[in-house]
Scaffold this active site. Structure first.
Site, PDB file in Angstrom:
ATOM      1  N   HIS A  25       0.787  -1.162  -0.304  1.00  0.00           N
ATOM      2  CA  HIS A  25      -0.051  -0.026   0.005  1.00  0.00           C
ATOM      3  C   HIS A  25       0.798   1.263   0.041  1.00  0.00           C
ATOM      4  O   HIS A  25       0.769   2.194  -0.646  1.00  0.00           O
ATOM      5  CB  HIS A  25      -0.956   0.056   1.183  1.00  0.00           C
ATOM      6  CG  HIS A  25      -1.939  -0.929   0.972  1.00  0.00           C
ATOM      7  ND1 HIS A  25      -3.347  -0.628   1.361  1.00  0.00           N
ATOM      8  CD2 HIS A  25      -2.006  -2.273   0.932  1.00  0.00           C
ATOM      9  CE1 HIS A  25      -4.081  -1.531   1.071  1.00  0.00           C
ATOM     10  NE2 HIS A  25      -3.266  -2.737   0.804  1.00  0.00           N
ATOM     11  N   ASP A 123      -4.667   6.326   2.181  1.00  0.00           N
ATOM     12  CA  ASP A 123      -4.865   4.991   1.669  1.00  0.00           C
ATOM     13  C   ASP A 123      -6.261   4.621   1.748  1.00  0.00           C
ATOM     14  O   ASP A 123      -7.013   5.032   2.666  1.00  0.00           O
ATOM     15  CB  ASP A 123      -4.175   4.035   2.568  1.00  0.00           C
ATOM     16  CG  ASP A 123      -4.089   2.560   1.889  1.00  0.00           C
ATOM     17  OD1 ASP A 123      -3.245   2.210   0.868  1.00  0.00           O
ATOM     18  OD2 ASP A 123      -4.970   1.812   2.416  1.00  0.00           O
ATOM     19  N   GLU A 363       2.509  -3.548 -12.711  1.00  0.00           N
ATOM     20  CA  GLU A 363       3.980  -3.323 -12.926  1.00  0.00           C
ATOM     21  C   GLU A 363       4.310  -4.094 -14.124  1.00  0.00           C
ATOM     22  O   GLU A 363       5.019  -4.059 -15.062  1.00  0.00           O
ATOM     23  CB  GLU A 363       4.989  -3.521 -11.774  1.00  0.00           C
ATOM     24  CG  GLU A 363       4.957  -2.269 -10.655  1.00  0.00           C
ATOM     25  CD  GLU A 363       5.111  -2.952  -9.285  1.00  0.00           C
ATOM     26  OE1 GLU A 363       6.029  -3.969  -9.214  1.00  0.00           O
ATOM     27  OE2 GLU A 363       4.637  -2.284  -8.342  1.00  0.00           O
ATOM     28  N   ASP A 379      -7.859  -9.524  -3.601  1.00  0.00           N
ATOM     29  CA  ASP A 379      -8.635  -9.010  -4.842  1.00  0.00           C
ATOM     30  C   ASP A 379      -7.899  -9.760  -6.211  1.00  0.00           C
ATOM     31  O   ASP A 379      -8.107  -9.521  -7.058  1.00  0.00           O
ATOM     32  CB  ASP A 379      -8.289  -7.508  -5.032  1.00  0.00           C
ATOM     33  CG  ASP A 379      -6.782  -6.983  -4.915  1.00  0.00           C
ATOM     34  OD1 ASP A 379      -5.887  -7.824  -4.737  1.00  0.00           O
ATOM     35  OD2 ASP A 379      -6.541  -5.656  -5.294  1.00  0.00           O
TER      36      ASP A 379
HETATM   37  N1  UDP Z   1       8.233  -5.816  -4.319  1.00  0.00           N
HETATM   38  C1  UDP Z   1       9.447  -5.450  -4.435  1.00  0.00           C
HETATM   39  N2  UDP Z   1      10.348  -6.506  -4.294  1.00  0.00           N
HETATM   40  C2  UDP Z   1       9.999  -7.631  -3.777  1.00  0.00           C
HETATM   41  C3  UDP Z   1       8.626  -7.793  -3.484  1.00  0.00           C
HETATM   42  C4  UDP Z   1       7.836  -6.973  -3.743  1.00  0.00           C
HETATM   43  O1  UDP Z   1       9.667  -4.295  -5.008  1.00  0.00           O
HETATM   44  O2  UDP Z   1      10.956  -8.325  -3.486  1.00  0.00           O
HETATM   45  C5  UDP Z   1       7.236  -4.607  -4.456  1.00  0.00           C
HETATM   46  C6  UDP Z   1       6.500  -4.917  -6.006  1.00  0.00           C
HETATM   47  O3  UDP Z   1       7.075  -4.147  -6.953  1.00  0.00           O
HETATM   48  C7  UDP Z   1       4.971  -4.080  -5.541  1.00  0.00           C
HETATM   49  C8  UDP Z   1       4.932  -4.535  -3.963  1.00  0.00           C
HETATM   50  O4  UDP Z   1       6.192  -4.680  -3.613  1.00  0.00           O
HETATM   51  O5  UDP Z   1       5.164  -2.899  -5.767  1.00  0.00           O
HETATM   52  C9  UDP Z   1       3.752  -5.696  -3.837  1.00  0.00           C
HETATM   53  O6  UDP Z   1       2.515  -5.064  -3.936  1.00  0.00           O
HETATM   54  P1  UDP Z   1       1.432  -6.225  -4.836  1.00  0.00           P
HETATM   55  O7  UDP Z   1       0.126  -5.488  -4.845  1.00  0.00           O
HETATM   56  O8  UDP Z   1       1.975  -6.780  -5.706  1.00  0.00           O
HETATM   57  O9  UDP Z   1       1.480  -7.436  -3.498  1.00  0.00           O
HETATM   58  P2  UDP Z   1       1.197  -7.620  -2.025  1.00  0.00           P
HETATM   59  O10 UDP Z   1       2.701  -7.365  -1.395  1.00  0.00           O
HETATM   60  O11 UDP Z   1       0.337  -6.223  -1.616  1.00  0.00           O
HETATM   61  O12 UDP Z   1       0.438  -8.752  -1.794  1.00  0.00           O
END
Ligand code: UDP
Length: 471
Positions: A25, A123, A363, A379
């Protein structure tokens, strides 16, 4: 309203940014704030607990008009405040429940500030920030780190949530959304399922979403070309058109502290790989695969013969014995934090096995790699539906947190994903979507124009104070 020659005068906003301190977030909200500030010269104050200050240091260093407002949870030792301090390692929705303890300190800060905030951006898990904005008589913009499809699904579900029952409705039809999409009950966002299961904490989360729907505006990390019909749906649900698609916001510049020597080595290795030849595997910041999934994944990467980067996260991941040695020529395992945005944008990145967290999905889309979807929870099933079925720009690789894919089948998926002669249609759609994402963010593109419009509306709205009922 103050006027100059009959034209409402504009006042530069001062934005109070309230993130949820969970990386999935926090990062996109900071990316958004960075863009808002550096493009439009908007000063920002970001509320953050002192312990989380290091998480925003790269943002502060790259955003000259941003300041941090270190803030502490009320003293946990006093009985009336003990519920405000989140337990260590809290799930982000539970974290949100504890953060209203910030309301009073933020109010005092704003009231004593020489240039008090003229808008609150928070947020979307922090519905209580609406009360703060109302106290300050300023508008609130909710920043959605989920896609418009997922937000619309949540709006639909929260409204009709009481009749939702996994026994009587094994399939949930979102019939107020375009195309009336249907999902098995298991694929409904976890926040709603937990509420339905009767956990009293989640009533608070539901109330937060209700407050979000009353906010002055909504900024969604998406772009028109990807989700226009769901954005229109949100305008209908919220009853106004201040719904701005401002993404994709991911900005490696404001995420990157100095690159570590390990990261430098990783990029040197990537530089030597052919274009679109590497499979990147990462399941975000929350999901920890159980050993059976890790074993199947490792076996599949090994059997695929494909080049790969496997981001296994922090903590101890027990990988198949000897895997790293046997694949040393063509594979890299990243422990800890992987520079995901830069990896995906590297020309050698070809495919991305993702849990379909919204940030990762977007991304991957922006990078034009082939997304291999393995949604687990939250989601993510909705995000997977969007990219796999509605856009045809991704391939379903597996489904659900309980799945243990057959390594041979998954190996074939990896191999095909980086074989330029396969899946021409998916590749073409992924490239077209990536081109649309790039265009949206360029000057004059839809997300650029939306952000511009948002700032102009704010400046005009804040030539005079808003009445509390600002809609
Ligand atoms: N991310 C990163 N390196 C890692 C793990 C995650 O940069 O080793 C970043 C990724 O680029 C994204 C975010 O962390 O921006 C993860 O968000 P996402 O919504 O995909 O998944 P969540 O962690 O909320 O399940």
């Amino acid at each position: 309203m103050a006027t100059t020659n009959g034209v409402p005068s504009r006042r530069r906003p001062h934005v109070l940014v309230i993130p949820l301190p969970s990386r999935g977030h926090l990062l996109p909200l900071l990316d958004f704030a960075h863009r808002l500030s550096t493009r439009h010269g908007v000063p920002l104050t970001v509320a953050v607990t002192s312990s989380n200050l290091p998480l925003i240091s790269a943002f502060l260093a790259s955003t000259p008009l941003a300041a941090a407002l270190p803030i502490e949870f009320p003293d946990a030792s006093s009985p009336e405040h003990s519920s405000h301090r989140p337990p260590p390692g809290s799930h982000h929705a539970l974290l949100a429940i504890h953060l209203p303890g910030f309301r009073e300190p933020l109010l005092s800060w704003a009231r004593s500030h020489p240039d008090p905030p003229t808008v609150v951006i928070s947020d979307f898990f922090l519905g209580w920030a609406q009360h703060l904005a109302d106290d300050l008589r300023v508008p609130r913009i909710v920043f959605y780190a989920s896609g418009a499809f997922a937000v619309a699904a949540l709006e639909h579900l929260w409204k009709g949530v009481l009749p939702l029952d996994p026994n009587s409705s094994p399939v949930v039809v979102l019939d107020s959304l375009p195309g009336s999409p249907a999902f098995p009950y298991d694929h409904v966002p976890s926040v709603v399922k937990k509420y339905v299961a009767g956990d009293p904490d989640w009533e608070f989360v539901r109330e937060g979403f209700r407050l979000n729907a009353t906010a002055w505006g909504a900024a969604v990390n998406t772009f028109d070309e990807m989700e226009s019909e769901f954005l229109e749906c949100l305008k209908r649900f919220f009853g106004h058109s201040r719904v701005w698609a401002v993404g994709p916001v991911a900005d490696s510049g404001c995420r990157r502290a100095e690159r570590s020597p390990e990261a430098e080595q990783l990029f040197s290795w990537l530089d030597a790989c052919p274009p679109r030849s590497v499979v990147y595997v990462c399941f975000g910041t929350m999901y920890k695969p159980p050993p059976a999934q890790t074993a199947a994944l490792g076996a599949a990467l090994e059997a695929s013969g494909a080049r790969f980067i496997w981001a296994v996260g922090a903590g101890v991941a027990v990988l198949p014995e000897g895997l790293e040695e046997r694949t040393a020529e063509r594979g890299r395992v990243v422990r800890g934090w992987a520079p995901q945005v830069d990896i995906l944008r590297h020309p050698a990145a070809g495919a991305f096995l993702t849990h379909c967290g919204w940030n990762s999905t977007l991304e991957g889309v922006a990078a034009g790699v082939v997304l291999l979807a393995w949604p687990m929870m939250a989601d993510q099933f909705i995000d997977a539906r969007l990219v796999v079925d509605l856009h045809g720009a991704a391939v379903q690789a597996a489904e659900g947190a309980a799945a243990v894919p057959d390594p041979g089948t998954l190996a074939r998926v990896f191999a095909d994903a980086v074989d330029g002669t396969k899946w021409a249609d998916v590749r073409a759609k992924a490239s077209a979507l990536a081109a649309a994402a790039a265009e949206a963010s360029e000057e004059g593109g839809s997300s650029w124009v939306a952000l511009d419009g948002m700032v102009k509306e704010l400046e005009t709205a804040y030539a005079s104070p808003l009445p509390i009922d600002h809609r």
